[in-house]
Design an enzyme around this catalytic site. Structure first.
Site, PDB file in Angstrom:
ATOM      1  N   ASN A   1       6.623 104.510  31.611  1.00 51.20           N
ATOM      2  CA  ASN A   1       5.591 104.376  32.499  1.00 51.20           C
ATOM      3  C   ASN A   1       5.582 105.852  33.282  1.00 51.20           C
ATOM      4  O   ASN A   1       4.415 106.355  33.171  1.00 51.20           O
ATOM      5  CB  ASN A   1       5.809 103.176  33.557  1.00 51.20           C
ATOM      6  CG  ASN A   1       4.615 102.583  33.870  1.00 51.20           C
ATOM      7  OD1 ASN A   1       3.689 103.442  34.372  1.00 51.20           O
ATOM      8  ND2 ASN A   1       4.180 101.489  33.906  1.00 51.20           N
ATOM      9  N   ASP A   2       6.353 106.078  34.036  1.00 50.80           N
ATOM     10  CA  ASP A   2       6.055 107.016  35.201  1.00 50.80           C
ATOM     11  C   ASP A   2       6.243 108.381  34.623  1.00 50.80           C
ATOM     12  O   ASP A   2       5.633 109.268  35.080  1.00 50.80           O
ATOM     13  CB  ASP A   2       7.165 106.966  36.414  1.00 50.80           C
ATOM     14  CG  ASP A   2       6.922 105.500  37.161  1.00 50.80           C
ATOM     15  OD1 ASP A   2       5.718 105.191  37.269  1.00 50.80           O
ATOM     16  OD2 ASP A   2       8.256 104.776  37.688  1.00 50.80           O
ATOM     17  N   VAL A   3       7.003 108.371  33.592  1.00 50.37           N
ATOM     18  CA  VAL A   3       7.441 109.864  32.901  1.00 50.37           C
ATOM     19  C   VAL A   3       6.337 110.287  32.039  1.00 50.37           C
ATOM     20  O   VAL A   3       6.200 111.162  31.590  1.00 50.37           O
ATOM     21  CB  VAL A   3       8.662 109.597  32.371  1.00 50.37           C
ATOM     22  CG1 VAL A   3       9.738 109.432  33.107  1.00 50.37           C
ATOM     23  CG2 VAL A   3       8.502 108.754  30.921  1.00 50.37           C
TER      24      VAL A   3
END
Length: 452
Positions: free
Chosen positions: A378-380
């Protein structure tokens, strides 16, 4: 040997063998003024109990729970290093119980420095690692309050002031300020890790690991044990370098990680700011898209680990390769919940190490990729890190999956990632969402591929 999955298992066994030799050498060869260690029944009883607990825990742990187990073990190492220093202090205190005057008159400054450094660093590592273990296992939540950094700094100042006061206090009552210092160190370890969010946990684990190494090295100084000193220095240096490397990978300073509470309560307040329409894709359409692609890039994340889908992912890779598709994996430096988590998961599934691309190489390959398949990450992969200055993750280098011709994202739901923010990638025209448990979706994809 630990730098390559092909030799890492052998390297680990050699390291364990070296540790056994070091322990037995210490037990049977160590001398203090011509006197060897005694109490062998107590020593070996402790070793047997510790071995049984360690083996049972290591055999039962799931790969997904490995980060919290590593953090817990690291905490035990910090506690051990702290206890060594506390025992050494207690020995000096009791040996000089009848002495009047300052404690500085009965202990050399360098000796005291090794004791208090081992005590403080080990205690901080122990308390911080246990909080990290609790947060990674879902037992504790990120917690921050207004003025927390001020409180942390106050505890830190009081801890150092107390450590100095111990050295110059009365030798007969020196145990009171010493244990106040221990309590402050434990308190600081708790407050130090509590506000730090899960997205930064790999950095925190690495930093606490280096703390444990430094504390162990202090024990090596105390007992003139060269094996302990060397091992502690190696762990401390390696942990520090790894921490610096991960901070660079996130384009942030260590200070920013420690005081920014990234991924914690602050970040959570910006959860839903993107909005827009998403496009769903069926399993059969996703299989068709990948089957006729020339190159597919798989981006594994923690969702893959939670579903324990690494073996099924490897099966998908083989199914695609049978159809002439080139398959590679894009690995972000802080993917998962600890350094190297994704690499270990995929190595366990016998994925060839040559197919694992680091972030810089993966971003170059993504420009010529037909399908980027994001599995639980997700965040990466969030473009907000590049184009939204107000985002908590702004400036963090990401895997630029949007460069691929098509993007398929597998998630259970639209729930934000660990940083607590919505992902702009999900709303881009070339992105299709494939909802469901990673393992189940992969199995369905493999079945569909067989029919194409």
């Amino acid at each position: 040997m630990l730098s390559n999955p092909a030799t890492a298992r052998r390297g680990n066994l050699i390291a364990a063998g070296g540790m056994i030799i070091a322990i037995l050498g210490t037990i049977f060869l160590y001398e203090d003024n011509g006197k060897k260690l005694a109490n062998y029944p107590w020593i070996f009883s402790a070793i047997v109990i510790g071995c049984i607990i360690g083996i049972l825990v290591a055999k039962k742990v799931k790969m997904t729970a490995m980060p919290e187990l590593v953090s817990f073990f690291n905490g035990m190492g910090g506690a051990c290093a702290a206890l060594i220093s506390i025992v050494e202090f207690d020995y000096l205190y009791k040996a000089n119980a009848g002495v009047t005057g300052s404690f500085s008159n009965v202990v050399h400054g360098g000796h005291y420095l090794a004791i208090i450094a081992g005590t403080i660093i080990g205690s901080v590592s122990f308390a911080g690692s246990i909080i990290a273990w609790g947060k990674l296992s879902g037992k504790f939540r990120d917690y921050a309050f207004k003025g927390q950094h001020l409180v942390n700094n106050l505890i830190l100042i009081l801890m150092f002031a107390s450590a100095v006061y111990v050295y110059f206090s009365n030798a007969q009552t020196v145990n009171i300020p010493f244990f106040i210092t221990v309590a402050l160190a434990l308190m600081y370890g708790v407050f130090f890790v509590l506000p730090i969010g899960g997205a930064d946990m790999p950095v925190v684990i690495s930093l606490l690991n280096s703390f444990t190494g430094v504390a162990a090295a202090c024990g090596g100084f105390l007992y003139n044990n060269k094996a302990m000193l060397t091992g502690g220095i190696l762990v401390g240096a390696a942990g520090t370098l790894l921490t610096i490397l991960m901070c660079r990978a996130m384009n942030r300073s260590l200070i920013n990680v420690l005081i920014g509470s990234f991924g914690g309560a602050k970040a959570g307040g910006t959860a839903s700011t993107t909005g827009g329409n998403i496009k769903e894709i069926s399993v059969s359409d996703a299989a068709m898209l990948m089957a006729y692609a020339k190159k597919v890039m798989i981006v594994p994340g923690y969702g893959l680990a939670v579903a324990q889908a690494q073996h099924t992912c490897h099966e998908l890779e083989k199914s695609l390769e049978e159809k002439g598709v080139e398959v590679k994996y894009a690995i972000h430096p802080v993917a998962g919940r600890m350094p190297g988590h994704m690499n270990v998961l995929l190595a366990e599934a016998d994925v060839s190490y040559d197919k694992l691309l680091e972030m810089e190489d993966a971003n170059e390959e993504l420009k010529t990729t037909d399908v980027a398949f994001v599995l639980g990450a997700n965040d990466v992969v969030n473009p907000a890190a590049k184009n939204d200055p107000s985002s908590p993750i702004y400036g963090m280098p990401i895997l630029e999956v949007e460069l691929a011709k098509n993007v398929i994202v597998n998630k259970r739901s639209m729930k934000p990632g660990y940083a607590g923010i919505e992902n702009q990638l999900f709303y881009q025209p070339k992105t299709s969402m494939l909802f469901g448990d990673a393992k189940k979706v992969l199995q369905e994809l493999i079945a569909e591929l067989k029919n194409i």
